[in-house]
Design a protein around this motif. Structure first.
Motif, PDB file in Angstrom:
ATOM      1  N   PRO A  37      32.002  24.767  44.779  1.00 20.52           N
ATOM      2  CA  PRO A  37      31.226  25.936  44.535  1.00 20.52           C
ATOM      3  C   PRO A  37      30.130  26.684  45.380  1.00 20.52           C
ATOM      4  N   LEU A  38      29.865  28.045  45.680  1.00 21.34           N
ATOM      5  CA  LEU A  38      29.391  28.172  46.464  1.00 21.34           C
ATOM      6  C   LEU A  38      28.931  27.360  48.155  1.00 21.34           C
ATOM      7  N   THR A  39      28.989  26.185  48.545  1.00 15.90           N
ATOM      8  CA  THR A  39      29.092  26.115  49.996  1.00 15.90           C
ATOM      9  C   THR A  39      29.396  27.181  50.766  1.00 15.90           C
ATOM     10  N   THR A  40      28.958  26.711  52.034  1.00  9.58           N
ATOM     11  CA  THR A  40      29.228  27.985  53.014  1.00  9.58           C
ATOM     12  C   THR A  40      30.057  26.890  54.038  1.00  9.58           C
TER      13      THR A  40
ATOM     14  N   SER B  82      28.165  39.677  46.644  1.00 10.36           N
ATOM     15  CA  SER B  82      26.984  39.588  47.831  1.00 10.36           C
ATOM     16  C   SER B  82      26.208  38.373  47.122  1.00 10.36           C
ATOM     17  N   LEU B  83      25.261  37.961  48.413  1.00  7.45           N
ATOM     18  CA  LEU B  83      24.886  36.441  47.700  1.00  7.45           C
ATOM     19  C   LEU B  83      22.956  37.179  48.515  1.00  7.45           C
ATOM     20  N   LEU B  84      22.794  36.730  48.053  1.00 12.92           N
ATOM     21  CA  LEU B  84      20.946  36.547  48.217  1.00 12.92           C
ATOM     22  C   LEU B  84      20.010  35.578  47.750  1.00 12.92           C
ATOM     23  N   PHE B  85      18.817  35.293  48.004  1.00 11.36           N
ATOM     24  CA  PHE B  85      18.070  34.557  47.071  1.00 11.36           C
ATOM     25  C   PHE B  85      16.287  35.365  47.262  1.00 11.36           C
TER      26      PHE B  85
ATOM     27  N   PRO C 220      31.414  33.170  55.135  1.00 17.02           N
ATOM     28  CA  PRO C 220      32.833  32.024  54.130  1.00 17.02           C
ATOM     29  C   PRO C 220      31.833  31.099  53.412  1.00 17.02           C
ATOM     30  N   VAL C 221      32.149  31.490  52.457  1.00 17.89           N
ATOM     31  CA  VAL C 221      31.428  30.862  51.119  1.00 17.89           C
ATOM     32  C   VAL C 221      32.680  30.039  50.305  1.00 17.89           C
ATOM     33  N   ARG C 222      32.619  29.167  49.848  1.00 18.48           N
ATOM     34  CA  ARG C 222      33.757  28.292  49.159  1.00 18.48           C
ATOM     35  C   ARG C 222      33.981  29.320  47.668  1.00 18.48           C
ATOM     36  N   SER C 223      34.842  29.096  46.963  1.00 19.79           N
ATOM     37  CA  SER C 223      35.109  29.524  45.578  1.00 19.79           C
ATOM     38  C   SER C 223      34.920  29.035  44.683  1.00 19.79           C
ATOM     39  N   ALA C 224      35.324  29.432  43.422  1.00 14.38           N
ATOM     40  CA  ALA C 224      35.579  28.056  42.633  1.00 14.38           C
ATOM     41  C   ALA C 224      37.019  28.335  42.326  1.00 14.38           C
ATOM     42  N   ALA C 225      37.342  29.330  42.747  1.00 16.39           N
ATOM     43  CA  ALA C 225      38.742  29.174  43.084  1.00 16.39           C
ATOM     44  C   ALA C 225      39.873  28.666  44.234  1.00 16.39           C
ATOM     45  N   GLY C 226      38.514  28.125  44.498  1.00 13.93           N
ATOM     46  CA  GLY C 226      39.368  26.848  45.770  1.00 13.93           C
ATOM     47  C   GLY C 226      39.092  27.232  46.907  1.00 13.93           C
ATOM     48  N   THR C 227      39.402  29.058  46.913  1.00 12.50           N
ATOM     49  CA  THR C 227      39.344  29.346  48.086  1.00 12.50           C
ATOM     50  C   THR C 227      38.130  29.659  48.899  1.00 12.50           C
TER      51      THR C 227
ATOM     52  N   ALA D 225      35.430  41.814  44.508  1.00 10.46           N
ATOM     53  CA  ALA D 225      35.802  40.451  43.245  1.00 10.46           C
ATOM     54  C   ALA D 225      35.094  41.484  42.228  1.00 10.46           C
ATOM     55  N   PRO D 226      36.332  40.016  41.087  1.00 12.79           N
ATOM     56  CA  PRO D 226      35.677  40.781  39.679  1.00 12.79           C
ATOM     57  C   PRO D 226      34.097  39.853  39.204  1.00 12.79           C
ATOM     58  N   ARG D 227      33.623  40.539  38.396  1.00 17.97           N
ATOM     59  CA  ARG D 227      32.636  40.147  38.036  1.00 17.97           C
ATOM     60  C   ARG D 227      32.937  38.808  37.594  1.00 17.97           C
ATOM     61  N   THR D 228      33.935  38.908  36.807  1.00 21.22           N
ATOM     62  CA  THR D 228      34.377  37.700  36.155  1.00 21.22           C
ATOM     63  C   THR D 228      34.415  35.839  37.052  1.00 21.22           C
ATOM     64  N   ALA D 229      34.628  36.398  38.408  1.00 20.53           N
ATOM     65  CA  ALA D 229      34.942  35.571  39.332  1.00 20.53           C
ATOM     66  C   ALA D 229      33.716  34.814  39.850  1.00 20.53           C
ATOM     67  N   VAL D 230      33.016  35.905  40.293  1.00 22.17           N
ATOM     68  CA  VAL D 230      31.870  35.803  41.102  1.00 22.17           C
ATOM     69  C   VAL D 230      30.845  34.707  40.042  1.00 22.17           C
ATOM     70  N   ARG D 231      30.702  34.796  38.671  1.00 23.41           N
ATOM     71  CA  ARG D 231      29.945  34.770  38.061  1.00 23.41           C
ATOM     72  C   ARG D 231      30.488  32.771  38.075  1.00 23.41           C
ATOM     73  N   ALA D 232      31.155  32.898  38.148  1.00 26.16           N
ATOM     74  CA  ALA D 232      32.722  31.157  38.221  1.00 26.16           C
ATOM     75  C   ALA D 232      31.657  30.694  39.395  1.00 26.16           C
ATOM     76  N   THR D 233      32.348  31.327  40.272  1.00 24.29           N
ATOM     77  CA  THR D 233      31.155  30.165  41.223  1.00 24.29           C
ATOM     78  C   THR D 233      29.680  30.014  41.127  1.00 24.29           C
ATOM     79  N   VAL D 234      29.577  31.292  41.208  1.00 26.37           N
ATOM     80  CA  VAL D 234      27.942  31.018  40.961  1.00 26.37           C
ATOM     81  C   VAL D 234      27.386  29.871  39.997  1.00 26.37           C
TER      82      VAL D 234
END
Length: 314
Positions: free
Chosen positions: A170-173, A108-111, A60-67, A292-301
């Protein structure tokens, strides 16, 4: 060559693969924390031997939209040296992404230190702020009631501070108590230092304050996590970073890397402690949109203050 999900019979082979790729890193121990690990581990196997593997974990990761979104976190990616260059990771990552999508992951997220391996499979890098600096000859004592090493009974306070600091970041678990008890100790082992502020005036353990986590490997100190709460976050941040610097110096370190969110309190503390610190964006984080839309993902990261803590690695 077989491409499939892992079975219990693969565990010894997976252990050998991950030891070859990652040495003493706690990959196997963390993998065993996942009750659904076999179905979420994709392998390329030949003659009963796992040559390449990818494990993914829904978090569960927080988004830039607050969800809070369900995110497929990919890790433990490894290939035996003799099997590299055959496109195994790309095939396994594609299968993992299909499974993440089927299980409702927004993205999806990776490092990684080798982003070129994943770009062709659809992941894109994003910047993470860091500061690199040389520790001063003497660290000035901050005007703060005190900073000490965290003790086991500080856990409830650390959990509360982490939740409060991350609530809208955003981006925190979203960490659970199980995360704190199972996953965090594997990443923050004896090579790490966790420091916490003393409650002012003898207050109780629920009083806001802060904590910091630093790693002290052989070559340099690394500050990898912080939580701040209360009316003077910059003062708290400076006290915590100064305490890390003093302990790093005592351990013979001369350089420090600060991997914390680029927010005013942190920025002020870093510049006070390390006036000549160089701000450098690292591109080890990668994201791939799924549902999710690419723009929403980019906004979060890329959101201001976005950060993914080292302790939430997978």
């Amino acid at each position: 060559m077989q491409f499939r999900t892992a079975t219990p019979d693969d565990e010894a082979s997976l252990a050998d693969l991950w030891h070859t790729a990652f040495g003493a890193a706690p990959v196997l121990a963390l993998w065993r924390c996942d009750p659904g690990r076999h179905d979420r581990t994709f392998v390329a196997a030949e003659d009963g031997r796992v040559l390449s593997a990818v494990h993914w974990l829904p978090r569960p990761v927080r988004s830039a939209a607050g969800t809070v979104e369900r995110v497929g976190c990919a890790g433990s990616v490894a290939t035996l040296p003799r099997a590299r260059g055959r496109g195994l990771v790309r095939r396994l990552m594609t299968e993992a992404a299909e499974a993440m999508t089927a299980e409702g992951c927004a993205w999806s997220l990776l490092f990684t230190g080798t982003p070129e391996v994943y770009r062709s499979a659809g992941w894109e890098t994003f910047p993470s702020p860091t500061w690199h600096g040389v520790l001063p000859a003497a660290v000035a004592a901050p005007g703060h009631p005190g900073v000490r090493a965290a003790a086991p009974d500080d856990l409830p306070r650390l959990m509360a501070l982490r939740e409060r600091f991350d609530r809208e970041r955003p981006l925190t678990t979203v960490r659970t108590e199980e995360d704190w008890r199972c996953r965090i100790p594997h990443w923050y082992d004896d090579s790490c230092l966790t420091l916490v502020t003393e409650p002012a005036g003898g207050g109780d353990a629920s009083e806001p304050g802060g904590f910091v986590v630093a790693r002290l490997p052989a070559e340099r100190a690394e500050v990898v996590e912080i939580a701040l709460a209360g009316p003077a976050p910059a003062t708290t941040a400076h006290a915590l970073l100064a305490a890390v610097a003093a302990r790093a110096q005592a351990a013979g370190r001369t350089e420090v890397v600060v991997r914390l969110p680029d927010i005013p309190a942190v920025r002020d503390a870093v510049h006070r402690l390390l006036p000549a610190a160089e701000a450098i964006a690292e591109y080890t984080g990668m994201a791939r949109p799924l549902l999710a839309p690419r723009t929403a993902v980019r906004a979060t990261v890329t959101a201001p203050g976005a950060v993914h803590w080292f302790g939430d690695s997978f």
